[in-house]
Structure formats: structure tokens, C-alpha cells
Motif scaffolding. Structure first.
Motif: not given
Ligand code: CO
Ligand code: ZN
Length: 332
Positions: A94-102, A164-165, A308-309
Motif C-alpha cells: 500500500s506504500l507506492i504513491g503515498n507520502r509520509v510526514e515526519f 489513521n481512523l 486510506s481507511q
């Protein structure tokens, strides 16, 4: 309810770094309970004494976890790309194409060795994070830094979308239940727990310390209501699910019937849940000390543990009604 869920979903809080989400929840407890404190691991504990006598009340622990899944940097290479490990049950597909924030606001985009597109489920070893650096010296993150999935909160009618539901929607349900609970024969120990996603660690120590007589977790559960889903009799919009069993817990029959009769008496829609994988904080507390009869009120959620929940706000509202009515009544 929706506003509260959105507010809590906007706060950073991977397992082990729940300070910000704890600080965001605490003000909502002002005036609702008799005492609020944090324990040594960071669990946020709100205590509400019994308001009607009779002496038939119990010490009831309610738990919703504050932490969320994420990633942790293990290595920054000469070009500034980061290798990472997972915090909790992150699905690499589920990770490719998504972003994270530190924590410091730095963003990261997931990349895959050799290609931007994964033909099959990528292994962790082939994935990296692009954190906008031109070299190691320039990178604004270092080994041990953590990041959470970043996606804007969305809503279509009553359907809610967020990364993060799990389990901010449960935290919102617990706060709202405390708001609406007018009187109860029980001592309520409402705990916003830490480190659930890495093995129900906060609930383990809070459950030991608080010595509850009954325990309920409030958490999300999977559904069987999308194309070719693994068969499961839980769907969005059909009410909170009363858990019968998951991977690590069999709900106590007395707790289950207490919840079911509260739902039936007050005509609250509900579903019965058998989850074949995953568990909740209730599993940890059930086997604390000499044992604690435990159960779970679940909020159905699609695509749990992906960025994406999707959940239905009506299920959260009905979970609040279920909790308030159960907590207002004596146990069978
Ligand atoms: Co989870
Ligand atoms: Zn959860």
C-alpha cells in the motif's frame, strides 16, 4: 462527532510518540471526569467516579489507542535516500504513491528500486523514502526518526476517509461517550493507550495498574463488504460490531450479552464480529493479573492499516449510544 474525528486524525502520533495526540485529547476531558493523569508509559487515564449508588457498580476500564502505524528511518544513504522499517502492521503493497510526514514536518515519498511501479508486492528491502534531500548532509531526518502516513481528511456524506481512523475514530467515540454519559453505577477508567500497534503494550501496563473488573476496548475492525473481500459479516453503516472473537481474544460471554442487551433494549443497530486476524487492547487486559472479563466495541473500517481507511460516521455515533447505554446499566 465528525469534527472531533477530523481533529484527532490531524495529529501526529506513531507508536512510542503519543505526546502530541495525548495533549490534543486531554483538553476534551476537562470537566467530564473527576481526574485525568498520564502514567509512566504515556497512557492518558481519565477517571469518573460512580454517580448513582446502589453499590452494584464495577470498575470498568475502557481503552482506545492513541498511536498509529508508521515508519522509522534505519539508514540514510549518500544521496539522501532513507531506508526504513515499519512501526506496526504496515502493508508494503500500500506504500507506492503515498507520502509520509515526519515529526518535524519533513515529507517523504515512497520509492521502489528500479521502477516507480510495483508489479508485485514489494519487499521492505526494495523500498526507500525520498525526503527531498540532495545528499546525506542535506537530509533533514536521521536514523530513528519516525513518520506517519499523510493524507487529507475527507468525507462523502457520512463516509469518512483518513490514514489513521485506526484508532482515532475510537478515541473520538470514547470522548463522546464520556460527554453523553449522565449517570453510571460504575467507576469508569477511560484510558487512551500508547503502543497498541506494536503489541498492545500500553494496555498491558495500564490494565495491570488499574486492576479493572471489566474491560472494553474501542477499536476498528475489518469488513467483508467490498469486492471479493474475505467473507466476514461486518459492513459499514450497519452499526458498531460487538466482538465475539479475534486472533488473541474470545470475548467474555457476560460482557458480550451486557452489550447486546443494551443494544436491543435501546434499538441500537449492531453487528456480531468474528475477526480472523488482528486483535485489540482487550486481549492484553483480559489476561492481566488473575484475569479480566473483556469485550470490544468495534467500528467497522475498510482498508485498515493502509494510508486510506474508510469508515461510516453513523457507526461511530451508534457506538457512542451503545457505550452510554451499557455503562448506565448494571452488568448481568
Ligand atoms: Co491497528
Ligand atoms: Zn487499532
Amino acid at each position: 462527532m465528525r469534527e472531533l474525528i477530523e481533529e484527532l486524525c490531524s495529529v501526529y502520533g506513531p507508536s512510542g510518540q503519543e505526546e502530541r495526540i495525548s495533549e490534543a485529547i486531554a483538553p476534551h476531558l476537562d470537566g467530564l471526569v473527576d481526574e485525568v493523569r498520564s502514567d509512566r508509559l504515556g497512557n492518558l487515564i481519565a477517571v469518573k467516579h460512580p454517580t448513582d449508588g446502589g453499590g452494584n457498580g464495577k470498575r470498568i476500564m475502557l481503552a482506545a489507542h492513541m498511536d498509529e502505524i508508521g515508519v522509522m528511518v534505519t539508514h540514510v544513504d549518500a544521496q539522501g535516500f532513507c531506508r526504513f522499517t515499519t512501526i506496526g502492521g504496515v502493508l508494503t503493497s500500500s506504500l507506492i504513491g503515498n507520502r509520509v510526514e515526519f515529526a518535524n514536518g519533513v515529507e517523504g515519498a515512497f520509492g521502489l528500486e528500479g521502477s516507480a511501479i510495483a508489479r508485485e508486492r514489494p519487499t521492505l528491502q526494495k523500498l526507500f523514502l525520498d525526503v527531498g534531500a540532495t545528499g546525506k548532509e542535506d537530509a533533514q531526518v536521521q536514523v530513528g526518526d519516525t513518520a506517519v502516513f499523510r493524507s487529507s481528511f475527507g468525507a462523502v456524506g457520512d463516509r469518512l476517509f483518513a490514514a489513521n481512523l485506526d484508532d482515532r475514530i475510537g478515541c473520538a467515540v470514547l470522548i463522546q461517550a464520556l460527554r453523553e454519559l449522565e449517570s453510571s453505577p460504575h467507576e469508569i477508567l477511560a484510558v487512551f493507550t500508547v503502543q497498541e500497534e506494536v503489541g498492545t503494550r500500553g494496555a498491558t501496563t495500564a490494565g495491570y495498574g488499574l486492576e479493572p473488573e471489566i474491560m472494553l476496548a474501542i477499536d476498528v475492525t475489518a469488513t467483508g463488504d467490498f469486492p471479493q473481500a474475505t467473507p466476514m459479516e461486518v459492513a459499514l453503516g450497519k452499526g458498531p460490531a460487538i466482538k465475539i472473537m479475534d486472533r488473541r481474544m474470545i470475548a467474555h460471554p457476560m460482557v458480550r450479552s451486557w452489550l447486546e442487551s443494551a443494544a436491543q433494549t435501546h434499538e441500537i443497530p449492531y453487528q456480531l464480529e468474528v475477526l480472523e486476524y488482528g486483535t485489540t487492547d482487550a486481549a492484553a487486559v483480559q489476561v492481566s493479573r488473575a484475569g479480566v472479563p473483556a469485550g470490544t466495541v468495534s467500528i467497522p473500517c475498510r482498508y485498515v492499516h493502509t494510508p486510506s481507511q474508510v469508515a461510516d460516521c453513523n457507526d461511530a455515533r451508534n457506538a457512542v449510544r451503545l457505550l452510554v447505554n451499557a455503562l448506565s446499566s448494571e452488568l448481568p
